[in-house]
Scaffold this motif. Structure first.
Motif, mmCIF file in Angstrom:
data_model
loop_
_atom_site.group_PDB
_atom_site.id
_atom_site.type_symbol
_atom_site.label_atom_id
_atom_site.label_comp_id
_atom_site.label_asym_id
_atom_site.label_seq_id
_atom_site.Cartn_x
_atom_site.Cartn_y
_atom_site.Cartn_z
ATOM 1 N N LYS A 207 34.684 48.072 41.253
ATOM 2 C CA LYS A 207 35.848 48.349 40.413
ATOM 3 C C LYS A 207 36.742 47.100 40.351
ATOM 4 C CE LYS A 207 35.902 53.218 41.804
ATOM 5 N NZ LYS A 207 36.695 54.285 42.435
ATOM 6 N N PRO A 208 36.720 46.390 39.218
ATOM 7 C CA PRO A 208 37.506 45.154 39.119
ATOM 8 C C PRO A 208 38.933 45.378 38.632
ATOM 9 C CG PRO A 208 36.130 45.383 37.177
ATOM 10 C CD PRO A 208 35.864 46.605 38.034
ATOM 11 N N VAL A 209 39.868 44.674 39.255
ATOM 12 C CA VAL A 209 41.258 44.631 38.803
ATOM 13 C C VAL A 209 41.617 43.154 38.683
ATOM 14 C CG1 VAL A 209 43.655 45.200 39.294
ATOM 15 C CG2 VAL A 209 41.841 46.763 40.010
ATOM 16 N N TYR A 210 41.995 42.719 37.504
ATOM 17 C CA TYR A 210 42.327 41.306 37.306
ATOM 18 C C TYR A 210 43.791 41.052 37.644
ATOM 19 C CZ TYR A 210 37.826 40.337 35.124
ATOM 20 O OH TYR A 210 36.480 40.163 34.904
ATOM 21 N N VAL A 211 44.045 39.923 38.304
ATOM 22 C CA VAL A 211 45.406 39.564 38.711
ATOM 23 C C VAL A 211 45.784 38.234 38.062
ATOM 24 C CG1 VAL A 211 46.953 39.140 40.651
ATOM 25 C CG2 VAL A 211 45.023 40.715 40.927
ATOM 26 N N PHE A 212 46.835 38.254 37.246
ATOM 27 C CA PHE A 212 47.270 37.070 36.508
ATOM 28 C C PHE A 212 48.449 36.387 37.193
ATOM 29 C CE2 PHE A 212 44.850 39.376 33.411
ATOM 30 C CZ PHE A 212 44.335 38.420 32.554
ATOM 31 N N ASP A 213 48.422 35.062 37.203
ATOM 32 C CA ASP A 213 49.516 34.281 37.766
ATOM 33 C C ASP A 213 50.805 34.516 36.990
ATOM 34 O OD1 ASP A 213 47.525 33.241 39.335
ATOM 35 O OD2 ASP A 213 48.136 31.153 39.065
ATOM 36 N N VAL B 45 38.053 45.525 43.736
ATOM 37 C CA VAL B 45 38.199 44.100 44.023
ATOM 38 C C VAL B 45 39.252 43.497 43.106
ATOM 39 C CG1 VAL B 45 37.039 41.864 44.066
ATOM 40 C CG2 VAL B 45 35.805 43.916 44.800
ATOM 41 N N ALA B 46 40.226 42.808 43.689
ATOM 42 C CA ALA B 46 41.278 42.135 42.919
ATOM 43 C C ALA B 46 40.771 40.745 42.540
ATOM 44 C CB ALA B 46 42.559 42.021 43.750
ATOM 45 N N ILE B 47 40.527 40.533 41.262
ATOM 46 C CA ILE B 47 39.941 39.283 40.790
ATOM 47 C C ILE B 47 41.028 38.299 40.360
ATOM 48 C CG2 ILE B 47 38.453 38.250 39.029
ATOM 49 C CD1 ILE B 47 36.852 40.815 38.962
ATOM 50 N N ASP B 48 40.964 37.103 40.888
ATOM 51 C CA ASP B 48 41.879 36.025 40.528
ATOM 52 C C ASP B 48 41.600 35.647 39.067
ATOM 53 O OD1 ASP B 48 43.232 33.652 40.163
ATOM 54 O OD2 ASP B 48 42.621 32.759 42.060
ATOM 55 N N ALA B 49 42.451 36.114 38.149
ATOM 56 C CA ALA B 49 42.185 35.967 36.718
ATOM 57 C C ALA B 49 42.141 34.504 36.267
ATOM 58 C CB ALA B 49 43.232 36.735 35.914
ATOM 59 N N VAL C 99 40.007 40.271 47.742
ATOM 60 C CA VAL C 99 40.360 39.394 46.628
ATOM 61 C C VAL C 99 39.114 38.592 46.269
ATOM 62 C CG1 VAL C 99 41.831 37.515 45.826
ATOM 63 C CG2 VAL C 99 42.729 39.157 47.468
ATOM 64 N N ALA C 100 38.815 38.489 44.991
ATOM 65 C CA ALA C 100 37.698 37.666 44.533
ATOM 66 C C ALA C 100 38.259 36.383 43.939
ATOM 67 C CB ALA C 100 36.867 38.410 43.496
ATOM 68 N N SER C 101 38.007 35.264 44.618
ATOM 69 C CA SER C 101 38.522 33.971 44.168
ATOM 70 C C SER C 101 37.702 32.865 44.816
ATOM 71 C CB SER C 101 39.994 33.812 44.547
ATOM 72 O OG SER C 101 40.476 32.529 44.213
ATOM 73 N N GLN C 102 37.667 31.712 44.187
ATOM 74 C CA GLN C 102 36.999 30.553 44.769
ATOM 75 C C GLN C 102 37.936 29.786 45.694
ATOM 76 O OE1 GLN C 102 34.090 31.914 43.840
ATOM 77 N NE2 GLN C 102 33.333 29.814 43.940
ATOM 78 N N ASP C 103 39.226 30.051 45.617
ATOM 79 C CA ASP C 103 40.215 29.278 46.363
ATOM 80 C C ASP C 103 40.418 29.797 47.791
ATOM 81 O OD1 ASP C 103 40.540 27.762 44.143
ATOM 82 O OD2 ASP C 103 42.499 28.569 43.574
ATOM 83 N N TYR C 104 40.413 28.866 48.735
ATOM 84 C CA TYR C 104 40.684 29.216 50.130
ATOM 85 C C TYR C 104 42.159 29.524 50.347
ATOM 86 C CZ TYR C 104 35.984 27.595 51.327
ATOM 87 O OH TYR C 104 34.607 27.448 51.414
#
Length: 328
Positions: free
Chosen positions: A74-80, A24-28, A169-174
């Motif tokens: 399996k988490p992968v963090y994604v930074f802006d 899962v790509a996590i919105d950091a 993608v794991a994020s609260q944003d639509y």
């Protein structure tokens, strides 16, 4: 904050078991704001070490990531990355709101109003370079991969899912829908109960509301995004009805809006052709216990017992073999 689509998008309820074995790509940034807002002392003050460094984000990353891994995810963090020129107004507005909230927090705290202080403290959360860099350092010592986006993290996460490097993608944003993420997970907090986990599938969402992705982007532009203010008086439901019968350009004419700050095509490109980092590697490693303890315990005052317990949970990632389901 993202576009407000709650009124037109219906999420499915899923179980953490459904994510077992998946990457899962996590919105950091989205996640770090959650930690900075929610992990605070009773009076609203963030957690700090003996030297006055904020540690709320480190606590959140350490324990939530360990719990996620413990569930077989399996988490992968994604930074802006760089902030778009079109996002400047949004950034300035948020900065002003944070400064105002911080002032009210200090006033409430001085007056001994703990409840008010905590409310305003949560609103004053900000991501400093220290918070971002210390987060990356912690992830490195934990053996958790992260990806640096060129621009928006949601766009990078969407690309990773489409490219088969993550399942969702794991994020609260639509906004993830607008960037074309095939699958999105909301509420991956592990604190609200299993029934709180939400799942969105882009194709299903578009089918249910009978729109193309391009039309959905136009609805977002009418409602307002981080890159534009939208059309006054138009919410998601109204925008949905309008776009089924008219183009965005026609709607602007009908509303008497002839002078727009940014042309619709330029805004559409942000979501439909966002520049992403294609040169990244995702590799799960064993946690470096020595560096992890040195960083978390010696530098920031965390319990060695708890940190070592996290390291034990992270052993589940010792196998770097991707789940076959990640490819579908």
């Amino acid at each position: 904050m993202g576009v407000k689509f709650k009124d037109i998008v219906t999420a499915e309820e899923i179980n953490l078991k459904d994510l077992e074995g998946r990457t899962v790509a996590i919105d950091a940034y989205n996640t770090l704001y959650q930690f900075l807002s929610g992990i605070r002392q009773r009076d609203g003050s963030p957690l700090m070490d003996a030297n006055g460094n904020v540690t709320s984000h480190l606590s959140g990353i350490l324990y939530r990531t360990a719990s996620i891994v413990d569930k077989g995810i399996k988490p992968v963090y994604v930074f802006d990355g760089d902030v778009s020129e079109y996002k400047t107004k949004t950034v300035e507005k948020r900065r002003a709101l944070r400064e105002e909230a911080n002032q009210k927090y200090e006033e409430a705290k001085a007056a001994g109003n703990i409840e008010e202080a905590r409310k305003y403290a949560i609103r004053s959360s900000r991501l400093s370079p220290y918070i971002i860099e210390s987060s990356k350092k912690l992830l490195e010592y934990m053996g958790i991969p992260y990806v640096q986006a060129k621009g928006e993290g949601e766009a990078q996460g969407a690309y990773m899912v489409k490219n088969g490097d993550a399942w969702a993608v794991a994020s609260q944003d639509y906004d993830c829908l607008l960037f074309g993420a095939p699958r999105i997970i909301r509420n991956l907090t592990l604190s609200g109960g299993l029934s709180n986990l939400e799942y969105l599938e882009l194709d299903k969402v578009l089918t249910e509301i009978d729109l193309s992705r391009e039309q959905l982007v136009d609805v977002a532009l009418m409602v307002g995004t981080d890159f534009n203010e939208g059309i006054y008086g138009i919410g998601a439901k109204t925008g949905l009805k309008l776009i089924r019968q008219n183009s965005l350009e026609d709607i602007l004419v009908q509303k008497g809006i002839t002078d727009v700050e940014v042309e619709p095509d330029e805004l559409r490109e942000i979501f439909l052709s966002h520049d992403v980092n294609t040169d990244y590697k995702i590799k799960f490693k064993s946690a470096d216990k020595e560096k992890l303890c040195e960083f978390m315990c010696e530098e920031h005052g965390f319990s060695e017992t708890r940190v070592l317990n996290v390291a034990d949970k992270l052993k589940k990632l010792s196998s770097t073999q991707k789940s076959l389901e990640d490819w579908f």
